[in-house]
Design a protein around this motif. Sequence first.
Motif, PDB file in Angstrom:
ATOM      1  N   GLY A 143     -11.870  79.951 112.735  1.00 35.30           N
ATOM      2  CA  GLY A 143     -11.754  78.509 112.581  1.00 35.30           C
ATOM      3  C   GLY A 143     -10.488  78.119 111.837  1.00 35.30           C
ATOM      4  O   GLY A 143      -9.835  77.122 112.164  1.00 35.30           O
ATOM      5  N   LYS A 144     -10.126  78.907 110.834  1.00 34.40           N
ATOM      6  CA  LYS A 144      -8.906  78.620 110.069  1.00 34.40           C
ATOM      7  C   LYS A 144      -7.653  78.864 110.913  1.00 34.40           C
ATOM      8  O   LYS A 144      -6.694  78.091 110.865  1.00 34.40           O
ATOM      9  N   TYR A 145      -7.677  79.945 111.709  1.00 39.10           N
ATOM     10  CA  TYR A 145      -6.543  80.210 112.593  1.00 39.10           C
ATOM     11  C   TYR A 145      -6.437  79.139 113.673  1.00 39.10           C
ATOM     12  O   TYR A 145      -5.337  78.776 114.098  1.00 39.10           O
ATOM     13  N   LYS A 146      -7.595  78.635 114.106  1.00 36.40           N
ATOM     14  CA  LYS A 146      -7.614  77.548 115.096  1.00 36.40           C
ATOM     15  C   LYS A 146      -6.886  76.336 114.560  1.00 36.40           C
ATOM     16  O   LYS A 146      -6.036  75.751 115.238  1.00 36.40           O
ATOM     17  N   THR A 147      -7.215  75.971 113.324  1.00 31.63           N
ATOM     18  CA  THR A 147      -6.584  74.801 112.711  1.00 31.63           C
ATOM     19  C   THR A 147      -5.081  75.011 112.568  1.00 31.63           C
ATOM     20  O   THR A 147      -4.282  74.097 112.832  1.00 31.63           O
ATOM     21  N   LEU A 148      -4.673  76.222 112.181  1.00 32.18           N
ATOM     22  CA  LEU A 148      -3.250  76.528 112.016  1.00 32.18           C
ATOM     23  C   LEU A 148      -2.505  76.401 113.335  1.00 32.18           C
ATOM     24  O   LEU A 148      -1.474  75.717 113.420  1.00 32.18           O
ATOM     25  N   CYS A 149      -3.029  77.058 114.391  1.00 32.50           N
ATOM     26  CA  CYS A 149      -2.378  77.002 115.714  1.00 32.50           C
ATOM     27  C   CYS A 149      -2.362  75.587 116.258  1.00 32.50           C
ATOM     28  O   CYS A 149      -1.373  75.139 116.856  1.00 32.50           O
ATOM     29  N   VAL A 173      11.384  77.285 127.031  1.00 29.12           N
ATOM     30  CA  VAL A 173      10.772  78.251 126.111  1.00 29.12           C
ATOM     31  C   VAL A 173      10.029  77.508 124.997  1.00 29.12           C
ATOM     32  O   VAL A 173       8.901  77.872 124.631  1.00 29.12           O
ATOM     33  N   TYR A 174      10.651  76.470 124.467  1.00 28.08           N
ATOM     34  CA  TYR A 174      10.021  75.654 123.423  1.00 28.08           C
ATOM     35  C   TYR A 174       8.717  75.042 123.934  1.00 28.08           C
ATOM     36  O   TYR A 174       7.683  75.077 123.246  1.00 28.08           O
ATOM     37  N   THR A 175       8.753  74.513 125.160  1.00 28.23           N
ATOM     38  CA  THR A 175       7.568  73.906 125.761  1.00 28.23           C
ATOM     39  C   THR A 175       6.478  74.943 125.992  1.00 28.23           C
ATOM     40  O   THR A 175       5.295  74.685 125.760  1.00 28.23           O
ATOM     41  N   PHE A 176       6.878  76.141 126.438  1.00 22.39           N
ATOM     42  CA  PHE A 176       5.904  77.219 126.671  1.00 22.39           C
ATOM     43  C   PHE A 176       5.200  77.596 125.367  1.00 22.39           C
ATOM     44  O   PHE A 176       3.971  77.755 125.336  1.00 22.39           O
ATOM     45  N   ILE A 177       5.972  77.762 124.298  1.00 25.79           N
ATOM     46  CA  ILE A 177       5.391  78.139 123.000  1.00 25.79           C
ATOM     47  C   ILE A 177       4.442  77.050 122.513  1.00 25.79           C
ATOM     48  O   ILE A 177       3.354  77.341 121.999  1.00 25.79           O
ATOM     49  N   THR A 178       4.843  75.787 122.701  1.00 25.73           N
ATOM     50  CA  THR A 178       4.000  74.662 122.295  1.00 25.73           C
ATOM     51  C   THR A 178       2.653  74.705 123.009  1.00 25.73           C
ATOM     52  O   THR A 178       1.590  74.626 122.381  1.00 25.73           O
ATOM     53  N   ASN A 179       2.699  74.835 124.336  1.00 25.86           N
ATOM     54  CA  ASN A 179       1.465  74.873 125.125  1.00 25.86           C
ATOM     55  C   ASN A 179       0.641  76.124 124.809  1.00 25.86           C
ATOM     56  O   ASN A 179      -0.597  76.067 124.756  1.00 25.86           O
ATOM     57  N   PHE A 180       1.332  77.245 124.610  1.00 30.61           N
ATOM     58  CA  PHE A 180       0.634  78.496 124.288  1.00 30.61           C
ATOM     59  C   PHE A 180      -0.177  78.345 122.999  1.00 30.61           C
ATOM     60  O   PHE A 180      -1.341  78.753 122.932  1.00 30.61           O
ATOM     61  N   LEU A 181       0.429  77.747 121.982  1.00 33.36           N
ATOM     62  CA  LEU A 181      -0.259  77.562 120.704  1.00 33.36           C
ATOM     63  C   LEU A 181      -1.474  76.643 120.853  1.00 33.36           C
ATOM     64  O   LEU A 181      -2.530  76.875 120.252  1.00 33.36           O
ATOM     65  N   ILE A 182      -1.337  75.601 121.660  1.00 30.91           N
ATOM     66  CA  ILE A 182      -2.453  74.677 121.874  1.00 30.91           C
ATOM     67  C   ILE A 182      -3.598  75.373 122.603  1.00 30.91           C
ATOM     68  O   ILE A 182      -4.774  75.200 122.253  1.00 30.91           O
ATOM     69  N   TYR A 183      -3.272  76.222 123.599  1.00 32.27           N
ATOM     70  CA  TYR A 183      -4.320  76.935 124.337  1.00 32.27           C
ATOM     71  C   TYR A 183      -4.963  78.029 123.479  1.00 32.27           C
ATOM     72  O   TYR A 183      -6.162  78.280 123.599  1.00 32.27           O
ATOM     73  N   VAL A 184      -4.165  78.669 122.634  1.00 33.41           N
ATOM     74  CA  VAL A 184      -4.737  79.650 121.702  1.00 33.41           C
ATOM     75  C   VAL A 184      -5.690  78.932 120.750  1.00 33.41           C
ATOM     76  O   VAL A 184      -6.786  79.427 120.449  1.00 33.41           O
ATOM     77  N   LEU A 186      -7.329  76.242 121.386  1.00 37.26           N
ATOM     78  CA  LEU A 186      -8.528  75.879 122.147  1.00 37.26           C
ATOM     79  C   LEU A 186      -9.478  77.064 122.263  1.00 37.26           C
ATOM     80  O   LEU A 186     -10.694  76.918 122.079  1.00 37.26           O
ATOM     81  N   PHE A 187      -8.924  78.234 122.550  1.00 38.07           N
ATOM     82  CA  PHE A 187      -9.764  79.440 122.642  1.00 38.07           C
ATOM     83  C   PHE A 187     -10.459  79.711 121.305  1.00 38.07           C
ATOM     84  O   PHE A 187     -11.677  79.959 121.254  1.00 38.07           O
ATOM     85  N   LEU A 188      -9.692  79.667 120.227  1.00 41.43           N
ATOM     86  CA  LEU A 188     -10.257  79.909 118.902  1.00 41.43           C
ATOM     87  C   LEU A 188     -11.256  78.814 118.521  1.00 41.43           C
ATOM     88  O   LEU A 188     -12.245  79.076 117.826  1.00 41.43           O
ATOM     89  N   CYS A 189     -10.996  77.608 118.994  1.00 40.22           N
ATOM     90  CA  CYS A 189     -11.884  76.477 118.742  1.00 40.22           C
ATOM     91  C   CYS A 189     -13.262  76.740 119.354  1.00 40.22           C
ATOM     92  O   CYS A 189     -14.294  76.594 118.687  1.00 40.22           O
ATOM     93  N   LEU A 190     -13.278  77.150 120.617  1.00 41.64           N
ATOM     94  CA  LEU A 190     -14.540  77.414 121.310  1.00 41.64           C
ATOM     95  C   LEU A 190     -15.222  78.661 120.754  1.00 41.64           C
ATOM     96  O   LEU A 190     -16.446  78.692 120.577  1.00 41.64           O
ATOM     97  N   TYR A 191     -14.431  79.684 120.467  1.00 42.85           N
ATOM     98  CA  TYR A 191     -14.990  80.930 119.928  1.00 42.85           C
ATOM     99  C   TYR A 191     -15.623  80.703 118.561  1.00 42.85           C
ATOM    100  O   TYR A 191     -16.763  81.112 118.309  1.00 42.85           O
ATOM    101  N   SER A 192     -14.880  80.056 117.655  1.00 43.88           N
ATOM    102  CA  SER A 192     -15.404  79.821 116.308  1.00 43.88           C
ATOM    103  C   SER A 192     -16.593  78.863 116.345  1.00 43.88           C
ATOM    104  O   SER A 192     -17.522  78.988 115.545  1.00 43.88           O
TER     105      SER A 192
END
Length: 213
Positions: A143-149, A173-184, A186-192
Amino acid sequence: MQTEQEHKVSLLDGWNSPPNIVTYTRIVLVLVFLGIDIAAGPWGSHSHGLRWTAAILFIIAASTDKLDGWMARKYNQVTELGKLMDPIADKLLTCSTLIVASAFGEVFWWVTILFLIREIGITVMRFFVIDTGGRVIAADKAGKYKTLCQCIGLGMLLVPAYTFITNATALNVYTFITNFLIYVALFLCLYSGALYVYRVVKARRGAAQATER
């Protein structure tokens, strides 16, 4: 002889304590940020300056996320009102940012909806656990990593990178990293969220079995 009611803690006790004032300030900051973000338009199309201002306000609000809670614990000023308002301030910032971003076409609506379902559901469950006399289970590392990402990803989304990144490849590349962090996030959000529900159910079953004995 004092009655039990006289010992009850009022919701408004300590309403003007420093940690609570920080929480109020954060909520006001979120409201100001929202107004500026909306005025800036999609991707800052109405005003690059307003978009930069919105991004800076978001970063400040996100950076002070744990300040009020830390102050309350350090100076022994934990209040019932603080327990209620602190998570509201946290979720108000991230959820409102996602809603505006989806309305502007910057984030897919299904992503925002999944975030909202989890955040609202877990918040309601936390209050239900408190209301029924149960012990609140603290957020785990996921949950904490979710909030950070989530905060880093949304902060990068709000920053009008196109104003200082002129190379198309670098911008991609900047856009990819941005979207990647948001999807990570989301995954951590659902998992936690699923993990929290499991732990609450397990704790309630254990309490019920202990009562039966």
